[in-house]
Write a protein that holds these residues in place. Structure first.
Motif, short mmCIF file in Angstrom:
data_model
loop_
_atom_site.label_atom_id
_atom_site.label_comp_id
_atom_site.label_asym_id
_atom_site.label_seq_id
_atom_site.Cartn_x
_atom_site.Cartn_y
_atom_site.Cartn_z
N ALA A 1 0.83 -1.21 0.00
CA ALA A 1 0.00 0.00 0.00
C ALA A 1 0.87 1.25 0.00
O ALA A 1 0.57 2.23 -0.72
CB ALA A 1 -0.92 -0.01 1.22
N GLU A 2 1.95 1.24 0.76
CA GLU A 2 2.82 2.39 0.81
C GLU A 2 3.56 2.58 -0.52
O GLU A 2 3.81 3.70 -0.97
CB GLU A 2 3.83 2.24 1.95
CG GLU A 2 3.22 2.39 3.34
CD GLU A 2 2.59 3.75 3.54
OE1 GLU A 2 3.31 4.76 3.55
OE2 GLU A 2 1.34 3.80 3.64
N LEU A 3 3.92 1.46 -1.18
CA LEU A 3 4.57 1.55 -2.49
C LEU A 3 3.66 2.19 -3.52
O LEU A 3 4.09 3.00 -4.35
CB LEU A 3 5.01 0.16 -2.96
CG LEU A 3 6.19 -0.48 -2.19
CD1 LEU A 3 6.43 -1.90 -2.67
CD2 LEU A 3 7.45 0.37 -2.33
N LEU A 4 2.37 1.81 -3.48
CA LEU A 4 1.40 2.40 -4.42
C LEU A 4 1.26 3.90 -4.15
O LEU A 4 1.16 4.70 -5.09
CB LEU A 4 0.06 1.70 -4.29
CG LEU A 4 0.01 0.24 -4.79
CD1 LEU A 4 -1.34 -0.38 -4.47
CD2 LEU A 4 0.27 0.19 -6.30
N ARG A 5 1.26 4.26 -2.89
CA ARG A 5 1.12 5.67 -2.55
C ARG A 5 2.36 6.45 -3.00
O ARG A 5 2.26 7.58 -3.53
CB ARG A 5 0.91 5.83 -1.03
CG ARG A 5 0.53 7.24 -0.61
CD ARG A 5 -0.03 7.23 0.81
NE ARG A 5 0.99 6.95 1.79
CZ ARG A 5 1.74 7.89 2.37
NH1 ARG A 5 1.59 9.17 2.02
NH2 ARG A 5 2.64 7.57 3.28
N LEU A 6 3.54 5.85 -2.85
CA LEU A 6 4.78 6.49 -3.29
C LEU A 6 4.80 6.66 -4.81
O LEU A 6 5.19 7.71 -5.34
CB LEU A 6 5.98 5.67 -2.82
CG LEU A 6 7.36 6.17 -3.25
CD1 LEU A 6 7.61 7.59 -2.70
CD2 LEU A 6 8.46 5.21 -2.78
N ALA A 7 4.39 5.63 -5.52
CA ALA A 7 4.38 5.69 -6.98
C ALA A 7 3.44 6.79 -7.47
O ALA A 7 3.74 7.50 -8.44
CB ALA A 7 3.96 4.33 -7.55
N ALA A 8 2.30 6.94 -6.80
CA ALA A 8 1.33 7.97 -7.20
C ALA A 8 1.93 9.36 -7.02
O ALA A 8 1.74 10.24 -7.87
CB ALA A 8 0.05 7.82 -6.38
N LEU A 9 2.67 9.57 -5.94
CA LEU A 9 3.29 10.88 -5.71
C LEU A 9 4.33 11.19 -6.78
O LEU A 9 4.44 12.32 -7.28
CB LEU A 9 3.94 10.91 -4.32
CG LEU A 9 2.99 10.86 -3.12
CD1 LEU A 9 3.79 10.71 -1.83
CD2 LEU A 9 2.14 12.13 -3.05
N MET A 10 5.11 10.18 -7.15
CA MET A 10 6.17 10.41 -8.13
C MET A 10 5.59 10.61 -9.53
O MET A 10 6.13 11.39 -10.33
CB MET A 10 7.16 9.25 -8.11
CG MET A 10 7.88 9.10 -6.75
SD MET A 10 9.18 7.88 -6.75
CE MET A 10 10.38 8.65 -7.79
N ARG A 11 4.49 9.92 -9.84
CA ARG A 11 3.87 10.14 -11.15
C ARG A 11 3.38 11.58 -11.30
O ARG A 11 3.34 12.15 -12.38
CB ARG A 11 2.70 9.17 -11.34
CG ARG A 11 3.12 7.78 -11.77
CD ARG A 11 1.95 7.00 -12.33
NE ARG A 11 0.85 6.90 -11.38
CZ ARG A 11 0.73 5.93 -10.49
NH1 ARG A 11 1.67 4.98 -10.41
NH2 ARG A 11 -0.30 5.90 -9.67
N GLN A 12 3.01 12.17 -10.18
CA GLN A 12 2.53 13.55 -10.21
C GLN A 12 3.69 14.54 -10.21
O GLN A 12 3.48 15.76 -10.27
CB GLN A 12 1.64 13.83 -8.99
CG GLN A 12 0.39 12.95 -8.93
CD GLN A 12 -0.38 13.15 -7.64
OE1 GLN A 12 -0.52 14.27 -7.16
NE2 GLN A 12 -0.87 12.05 -7.09
N GLY A 13 4.94 14.04 -10.15
CA GLY A 13 6.10 14.91 -10.15
C GLY A 13 6.26 15.70 -8.88
O GLY A 13 6.88 16.77 -8.86
#
Length: 540
Positions: free
Chosen positions: A72-84
């Motif tokens: 769950a934390e990995l998904l949240r991290l990936a979402a933040l990085m996709r948003q730059g």
């Protein structure tokens, strides 16, 4: 600076970056826009075990993620990085090359080219494993302390070192039935829960202790949030400010309700033991009085029939010596009467003495059924006398010895019939009324009564207030009644006026509960061939 990262000269940038951060205590990772590792510093290699050559071209997830890494934390991290977006203090559990998990705090900053497009990521990572272990260790210690304090019913009021704010421990909240909160709470706040009538003495005791600068140790009652009352003991050392003492900034608050309950139970047990001693003393005194009554009976009342026996036997002997039988039959009748009298006295003494030796057989007694039988028996023994019974219809059931209580009713009712024998109609009333100590029963008659000045003699052994021979008796019945009633923890008394009847009262404690008696039916009172139904009495 153009190559795989566009116009950015990655080689020159990495050389410069390596010199600045290679010796940093934090791990530094540089990845391209596809999140493939381009460079790591020496600290990264030291912590994770992965060398630079092993890392280049791989994604961090291929090297670091393991069974304890949160999806769950990995998904949240990936979402933040996709948003730059920049990532600050993002905590994650990674795994070293050896498979050992470790806690890391991530700070990831996207690097943009001249067009504003993300071309790389700079990640600064802090190994916080030791800090998390210390925090978990501190939390466990705190939890154990709270458990220990709860088992000991011991809380604290302290001042936080960092903020200087006073606070209650969770156990103080629990004692007061409250949910813990983060509001600043002082010792004065606890006093607000003290029982109002205790506050004045409590504040005076605290003021005296603070003024003297002595350790405070006070016990007082508190009323919790839901109205429950508990006892607490507070101990603390007064704080000293500018040479003056004030209430403690730190003190213990212990729930001593259970201790107080045990003290009260012990006090009650001691009181019960004292009452038992007093009761046994009272019974011993009664036994001594009974012995005195027996001594009196043996020395006085039993001697009278013996004197009669000896006297009439001597007269018969003289007549026989003279060869005469005149009056001998009359003397024999007198001897038989004295013998009957002595037998009656002895039986009464035995009944009276048994009260001091035999225990009570306590059980539920249905007075309705008992009186039905007693009244019918006495009515039949009265023959053709005109008797009017008035009996309360709601006599309660009680606890007592059935056999002995039957003797009480037989003696009181027989006494009423005896002293109403000269009336055209014998009126006997049986009733009761409630009393805080137990039901009070009474037997009222319309007989000759007695002089109230001599009422104290009624219940003594061989005490008779009427010498008229038509009222037969040994003076034992009422003494027996008194002893039975007192053996049940009750008391008996009587009121009267001469020629205006008498009323005998007795109280029996420990009522078992009222019952509605069945219909008494009709107890016929036969007089001159007529029948008169039993009249229901009034309740007094």
């Amino acid at each position: 600076m153009h190559d795989a990262l566009g116009n950015f000269n990655l080689s020159l940038w990495l050389d410069m970056l390596e010199k600045v951060v290679d010796g940093s205590t934090n791990m530094v990772v540089v990845t391209d826009r596809e999140r493939r590792i381009k460079w790591v510093n020496a600290t990264y290699t030291r912590v994770t075990g992965w060398s630079l050559s092993e890392c280049v071209g791989k994604r961090p997830s291929e090297l670091l993620h393991g069974p304890q890494t949160s999806s769950a934390e990995l998904l949240r991290l990936a979402a933040l990085m996709r948003q730059g977006l920049s990532v600050s203090d993002f905590e994650l559990v990674n795994h070293k090359k050896s498979g050992e998990p470790y806690h890391v705090a991530l700070n990831i900053e996207p690097v943009r080219d001249a067009n504003g497009e993300v071309c790389a990521y700079l990640s600064i990572q802090s190994d916080i494993t030791e800090r998390r272990l210390q925090e978990r260790h501190t939390a466990e210690l705190k939890q154990r302390l709270e458990v220990a304090q709860r088992l000991a019913r011991l809380g604290r009021i302290d001042t936080e070192v960092e903020s200087g704010r006073p606070r209650w421990s969770s156990e103080v909240f629990r004692i007061l039935g409250m949910v813990p909160d983060e509001e600043p709470r002082e010792f004065e706040g606890l006093l607000a829960f003290a029982v109002p009538e205790d506050v004045a003495d409590l504040r005076r005791s605290l003021a005296e202790g603070v003024e003297a600068g002595e350790e405070l140790d006070v016990e007082f009652r508190v009323i919790g949030r839901h109205g429950q009352q508990r006892w607490v003991r507070c101990r603390g050392v007064p704080a000293c400010e500018d040479g003056r003492y004030t209430l403690p900034r730190s003190c213990s608050v212990q729930d001593i309700t259970l201790y107080k309950m045990r003290i009260e139970e012990k006090r009650q047990r001691n009181e019960e033991l004292n009452q038992l001693v007093l009761e046994r003393t009272r019974k011993l005194e009664e036994s001594n009085r009974a012995l005195e009554e027996f001594s009196y009976a043996l020395s006085h009342d039993l001697r009278s029939p013996l004197r009669h026996l000896a006297g009439y036997a001597h007269l018969i002997k003289e007549n026989l010596a003279k060869g005469s039988v005149d009056d001998s039959l009359n003397f024999c009748d007198r001897i038989m009467q004295a013998t009957d009298r002595m037998q009656s006295l002895i039986e009464g003494l035995l009944s009276f003495s048994r009260m001091g030796r035999e225990g009570l057989n306590v059980e539920r007694v249905d007075l309705d059924a008992m009186l039905r039988e007693v009244v019918v028996g006495l009515h039949d023994d009265a023959g053709l006398r005109n008797i009017q019974w008035r009996i309360a219809p709601d006599l309660p059931a009680i606890q007592g010895d059935t056999v002995l209580l039957r003797e009480v009713w037989i003696n009181l009712l027989d006494n009423a019939l005896k002293y109403t024998g000269h009336r055209d109609i014998s009126e006997v009333e049986i009733g009761w009324h409630p009393h805080p100590d137990g039901p009070v029963f009474f037997v009222r008659d319309n007989g000759i009564g007695f002089d109230p000045a001599h009422a104290q003699k009624l219940f003594g052994m061989f005490q008779r207030l009427h010498s008229d021979p038509q009222f037969k008796g040994d003076g034992i019945g009422l003494a027996l009644v008194r002893r039975i009633v007192e053996s049940h923890g009750g008391r008996i008394w009587a009121t009267s006026k001469l020629n205006q009847g008498a009323t005998f009262y007795f109280l029996l404690p420990n009522i078992a509960g009222s019952v509605v008696p069945s219909d008494w039916g009709a107890i016929e009172s036969v007089h001159a061939g007529d029948s008169q139904a039993l009249e229901p009495g009034r309740q007094s």
